[in-house]
Motif scaffolding. Structure first.
Motif, mmCIF file in Angstrom:
data_model
loop_
_atom_site.group_PDB
_atom_site.id
_atom_site.type_symbol
_atom_site.label_atom_id
_atom_site.label_comp_id
_atom_site.label_asym_id
_atom_site.label_seq_id
_atom_site.Cartn_x
_atom_site.Cartn_y
_atom_site.Cartn_z
ATOM 1 N N ASP A 7 51.592 52.508 62.718
ATOM 2 C CA ASP A 7 51.335 53.043 64.061
ATOM 3 C C ASP A 7 52.607 53.423 64.799
ATOM 4 O OD1 ASP A 7 52.437 50.671 65.052
ATOM 5 O OD2 ASP A 7 50.565 49.879 65.833
ATOM 6 N N ALA A 14 46.186 54.540 66.671
ATOM 7 C CA ALA A 14 45.561 54.098 65.429
ATOM 8 C C ALA A 14 44.051 54.330 65.441
ATOM 9 C CB ALA A 14 45.857 52.620 65.190
ATOM 10 N N LEU A 42 41.388 59.861 65.663
ATOM 11 C CA LEU A 42 41.366 60.679 64.447
ATOM 12 C C LEU A 42 42.188 61.951 64.597
ATOM 13 C CD1 LEU A 42 37.624 60.281 63.398
ATOM 14 C CD2 LEU A 42 39.637 59.188 62.389
ATOM 15 N N LYS A 101 47.204 55.030 59.910
ATOM 16 C CA LYS A 101 46.191 55.581 59.005
ATOM 17 C C LYS A 101 46.584 55.361 57.548
ATOM 18 C CE LYS A 101 44.156 57.681 62.576
ATOM 19 N NZ LYS A 101 45.124 57.412 63.657
ATOM 20 N N VAL A 113 43.032 62.165 57.086
ATOM 21 C CA VAL A 113 42.738 60.757 57.368
ATOM 22 C C VAL A 113 41.655 60.243 56.427
ATOM 23 C CG1 VAL A 113 41.885 59.116 59.070
ATOM 24 C CG2 VAL A 113 43.468 60.931 59.769
ATOM 25 N N TYR A 169 41.308 54.465 59.059
ATOM 26 C CA TYR A 169 42.090 54.382 60.300
ATOM 27 C C TYR A 169 41.925 53.014 60.937
ATOM 28 C CZ TYR A 169 37.684 55.563 62.810
ATOM 29 O OH TYR A 169 36.403 55.587 63.310
ATOM 30 N N ASN A 203 36.974 52.221 59.651
ATOM 31 C CA ASN A 203 37.777 51.857 60.818
ATOM 32 C C ASN A 203 38.090 50.366 60.722
ATOM 33 O OD1 ASN A 203 38.903 51.289 63.322
ATOM 34 N ND2 ASN A 203 37.317 52.332 64.504
#
Length: 358
Positions: free
Chosen positions: A174, A181, A184, A190, A211, A214, A251
């Motif tokens: 990050d 973070a 998107l 990521k 991505v 994440y 996520n």
């Protein structure tokens, strides 16, 4: 098969939650760290020292049978001969070492060396044609793959590896931009997936986006089990480091959650450790065992793929900080120490490359 394996692995989360709970709702450190499994712990013969005198080494890769090592601060790519003697292949131009940044992950694919490094304009990925024969390897002109990744003196991610699908994966920290973070629209925090040329694969979970997953703080190691299940290690902040099963589009909660949060919006880690006993860095999988190099914890941790809430530790403090592990072409496990990076206590032979026969 992948779906079945993921179901089994993710199903361990309920077990982890039960193991980590205590009567007042808090967690005890031993239970949070790991549970006792039924899978046999791997054993090793005495480690063999392959090479010594390395300076802040970061990553191991293999060009056919020839081992290559990146050095974070010197920006050197080294090749080792059969006796472990290091030779400088190249110094990667444009590397700007700062704190945890510098020349980080490397990978070899189709005769090219891929590098992830910190430059003046951010972290970037470049590749170089590998020329020459072992003992006289050289790199051709740099070919940009991906530029402008978030960078800072910390939380740079930096691991790159080719998956079983022949695509290039990269971990991006990050870089201190915690809120990004969860966005998107940002590449901070990521895990990315791209073609060998840096393009977006058509089957990525978010169309037109690199991505792959994440909500990460500082993902460090990535590897794949035999059935294609992707595993990643991650540095936490002040409380929990993590081991995660990576799912496309998943996520992982940062900065809303650190460690096991029990929040249905996020995917919990399958195992977590206090930051003082882990700092899990590079990982490798051999015979369905995940081997994790730990920096602050100064251990090699072994986790069965089928029992990811369990773990055994090896070489507790014997070699200091451990940065990366890799499977050698002969099936041995190679690991590099990281005691000369400014945070360790280097011995006279540090840093070292060690070989283990599991």
């Amino acid at each position: 098969m992948i779906t079945r394996r993921l179901g089994r692995l993710m199903g361990t989360l309920a077990t982890i939650a039960a193991l980590t709970a205590c009567s007042n709702g808090a967690a005890t450190e031993p239970d949070r760290r790991s549970s006792v499994g039924t899978a046999p712990a791997p054993s090793f013969g005495p480690p063999e020292t392959i090479s010594t005198g390395l300076q802040a080494p970061w990553s191991i890769a293999f060009h056919d049978e020839t081992p290559l090592i990146s050095e974070r601060d010197s920006a050197r790519i080294l090749e080792l001969d059969g006796s472990g003697v290091a030779r400088e292949v190249a110094v990667i131009a444009g590397v700007t070492p700062m704190g945890e940044g510098g020349l980080l992950g490397i990978a070899v694919h189709d005769g090219h060396l891929y590098t992830y490094f910190t430059a003046a304009g951010g972290n970037r990925i470049e590749r170089f044609p590998i020329t020459g024969r072992p003992g006289a390897l050289a790199l051709g002109p740099a070919q940009p793959i991906l530029e402008g990744l978030p960078s800072a003196s910390f939380h740079n991610g930096g691991r790159i590896a080719f998956g079983p699908d022949d695509q290039l994966y990269a971990t991006v920290g990050d870089a201190g931009q915690q809120d990004q973070a969860q966005s998107l629209d940002s590449l901070a925090g990521k895990i990315l997936r791209m073609t060998p040329e840096g393009d977006v694969p058509a089957d990525n979970p978010n169309p037109g986006s690199l991505v792959y997953s994440y909500g990460h703080r500082n993902p460090q190691g990535i590897a794949w089990a035999e059935d294609g299940t992707m595993i990643a290690s991650e540095f936490g902040q002040n409380t929990w480091d993590e081991l995660n099963i990576i799912r496309p589009g998943g996520n992982y909660g940062w900065p809303e959650v650190e460690g096991i949060g029990g929040d249905d919006r996020f995917i919990d880690p399958v195992q977590q450790w206090g930051t003082g006993e882990a700092s899990p860095s590079g990982i490798a999988i051999i015979d369905e065992t995940i081997f994790i190099a730990n920096l602050r914890g100064e251990v090699l941790r072994a986790v069965p793929v089928d029992e990811p809430a369990t773990a055994t530790t090896h070489f507790d403090g014997e070699y200091g900080r451990l940065r990366d592990v890799a499977r050698a072409p002969n099936g041995d496990l190679w690991l590099i120490t990281n005691n000369t990076d400014g945070r360790g206590d280097p011995g006279p032979e540090d840093d070292r490359l060690l070989a283990l026969t599991p």
